[in-house]
Scaffold this motif. Structure first.
Motif, PDB file in Angstrom:
ATOM      1  N   LYS A  93       0.808  -1.228   0.000  1.00 20.86           N
ATOM      2  CA  LYS A  93       0.000   0.000   0.000  1.00 20.86           C
ATOM      3  C   LYS A  93       0.837   1.272   0.000  1.00 20.86           C
ATOM      4  O   LYS A  93       0.310   2.356  -0.200  1.00 20.86           O
ATOM      5  CB  LYS A  93      -0.927  -0.006   1.206  1.00 20.86           C
ATOM      6  CG  LYS A  93      -1.959  -1.097   1.099  1.00 20.86           C
ATOM      7  CD  LYS A  93      -2.918  -1.111   2.243  1.00 20.86           C
ATOM      8  CE  LYS A  93      -3.802  -2.320   2.084  1.00 20.86           C
ATOM      9  NZ  LYS A  93      -5.106  -2.187   2.565  1.00 20.86           N
ATOM     10  N   GLU A  94       2.134   1.167   0.194  1.00 23.34           N
ATOM     11  CA  GLU A  94       2.973   2.363   0.270  1.00 23.34           C
ATOM     12  C   GLU A  94       3.279   2.974  -1.093  1.00 23.34           C
ATOM     13  O   GLU A  94       3.472   4.185  -1.210  1.00 23.34           O
ATOM     14  CB  GLU A  94       4.313   2.026   0.958  1.00 23.34           C
ATOM     15  CG  GLU A  94       4.188   1.577   2.384  1.00 23.34           C
ATOM     16  CD  GLU A  94       3.985   0.066   2.565  1.00 23.34           C
ATOM     17  OE1 GLU A  94       4.152  -0.400   3.697  1.00 23.34           O
ATOM     18  OE2 GLU A  94       3.670  -0.637   1.573  1.00 23.34           O
ATOM     19  N   PRO A 123       0.583   5.817  -3.157  1.00 26.69           N
ATOM     20  CA  PRO A 123       0.526   7.154  -2.556  1.00 26.69           C
ATOM     21  C   PRO A 123       1.876   7.883  -2.581  1.00 26.69           C
ATOM     22  O   PRO A 123       1.920   9.104  -2.698  1.00 26.69           O
ATOM     23  CB  PRO A 123       0.092   6.896  -1.111  1.00 26.69           C
ATOM     24  CG  PRO A 123      -0.548   5.560  -1.118  1.00 26.69           C
ATOM     25  CD  PRO A 123       0.127   4.779  -2.206  1.00 26.69           C
ATOM     26  N   HIS A 125       3.003   7.611  -7.311  1.00 33.32           N
ATOM     27  CA  HIS A 125       2.183   7.891  -8.492  1.00 33.32           C
ATOM     28  C   HIS A 125       2.121   9.379  -8.838  1.00 33.32           C
ATOM     29  O   HIS A 125       2.303   9.756  -9.996  1.00 33.32           O
ATOM     30  CB  HIS A 125       0.778   7.305  -8.342  1.00 33.32           C
ATOM     31  CG  HIS A 125       0.722   5.843  -8.647  1.00 33.32           C
ATOM     32  ND1 HIS A 125      -0.411   5.225  -9.119  1.00 33.32           N
ATOM     33  CD2 HIS A 125       1.654   4.857  -8.551  1.00 33.32           C
ATOM     34  CE1 HIS A 125      -0.172   3.936  -9.304  1.00 33.32           C
ATOM     35  NE2 HIS A 125       1.070   3.688  -8.947  1.00 33.32           N
ATOM     36  N   GLN A 126       1.852  10.221  -7.854  1.00 36.10           N
ATOM     37  CA  GLN A 126       1.719  11.654  -8.143  1.00 36.10           C
ATOM     38  C   GLN A 126       2.997  12.245  -8.736  1.00 36.10           C
ATOM     39  O   GLN A 126       2.927  12.968  -9.730  1.00 36.10           O
ATOM     40  CB  GLN A 126       1.281  12.418  -6.888  1.00 36.10           C
ATOM     41  CG  GLN A 126       0.666  13.766  -7.209  1.00 36.10           C
ATOM     42  CD  GLN A 126      -0.502  13.682  -8.184  1.00 36.10           C
ATOM     43  OE1 GLN A 126      -1.348  12.793  -8.138  1.00 36.10           O
ATOM     44  NE2 GLN A 126      -0.544  14.609  -9.119  1.00 36.10           N
ATOM     45  N   TYR A 174      -8.548   2.224  -6.608  1.00 35.04           N
ATOM     46  CA  TYR A 174      -7.703   3.357  -6.217  1.00 35.04           C
ATOM     47  C   TYR A 174      -8.085   4.610  -7.005  1.00 35.04           C
ATOM     48  O   TYR A 174      -8.199   5.692  -6.442  1.00 35.04           O
ATOM     49  CB  TYR A 174      -6.234   3.007  -6.441  1.00 35.04           C
ATOM     50  CG  TYR A 174      -5.263   4.028  -5.907  1.00 35.04           C
ATOM     51  CD1 TYR A 174      -4.890   4.035  -4.568  1.00 35.04           C
ATOM     52  CD2 TYR A 174      -4.698   4.990  -6.744  1.00 35.04           C
ATOM     53  CE1 TYR A 174      -3.991   4.966  -4.070  1.00 35.04           C
ATOM     54  CE2 TYR A 174      -3.797   5.930  -6.259  1.00 35.04           C
ATOM     55  CZ  TYR A 174      -3.451   5.905  -4.919  1.00 35.04           C
ATOM     56  OH  TYR A 174      -2.559   6.842  -4.438  1.00 35.04           O
TER      57      TYR A 174
END
Length: 187
Positions: free
Chosen positions: A99-100, A103, A106-107, A129
């Protein structure tokens, strides 16, 4: 972009949770036209270091209607998994992506992708997501509501052969439309 990709490929954030150790898999170029947002690399991909170089990738290229040269050109396709490293095994298939990754990374990747015409969401993790919670089958069936930005598809893993058998409309009706869209973008 090159510095960011190098930073991601050297990431060790989840090292203690990865049964085979870290080997972040990502491919992108500033002029990538289509982004494949997928689950996480499998064991075969982890060992080869080449994204989608397995049975799932063979099926995915078939769905997209492209050959390997077209697929592996970062001018055409960027590969942006939800988890960049192989997460290990689960009861059926691989464990969920870590899950790290999404977030954290990606941005920053999106900031470099300026030519993207389509984001293909491969599997429930990517679809949930980016599109919010809900049943993947409904998202795949109703793909037009997410256009022009997103196109959700099931994961092409051999494990999902039962889903494909229960939902023949996907390969009969949706895949030809997806292939047409891919051809339009890659012209």
């Amino acid at each position: 972009m090159k510095e960011l990709l190098a930073e991601i490929r050297n990431c060790r954030l989840c090292e203690q949770h990865l049964p085979l150790g870290p080997n972040p898999i990502i491919e992108a170029a500033e002029n990538s036209k289509i982004v494949l947002i997928s689950q996480a690399p499998g064991k075969v991909v982890h060992e080869s270091g080449i994204a989608w170089k397995d049975q799932s990738g063979k099926k995915l290229r078939e769905w997209l209607g492209v050959d390997e040269d077209t697929f592996y050109s970062t001018n055409n396709f960027a590969i942006l998994p939800m988890g960049f490293c192989y997460p290990g095994k689960a009861k059926t298939g691989d464990a969920p992506p870590r899950k790290e990754c999404a977030p954290l990374w990606h941005q920053p990747v999106w900031k470099h992708l300026e030519e993207v015409k389509l984001k293909i969401l491969i599997g429930a993790y990517a679809a949930n997501y980016y599109l919010g919670p809900g049943k993947l089958t409904e998202k795949v069936r109703d793909f037009e509501q997410f256009q022009p930005e997103f196109w959700p598809v099931p994961h092409p893993s051999p494990v999902n052969r039962f889903w494909r058998a229960k939902n023949p409309w996907f390969e009969q009706e949706i895949i030809p439309k997806l292939q047409l869209k891919i051809q339009e973008i890659l012209r």
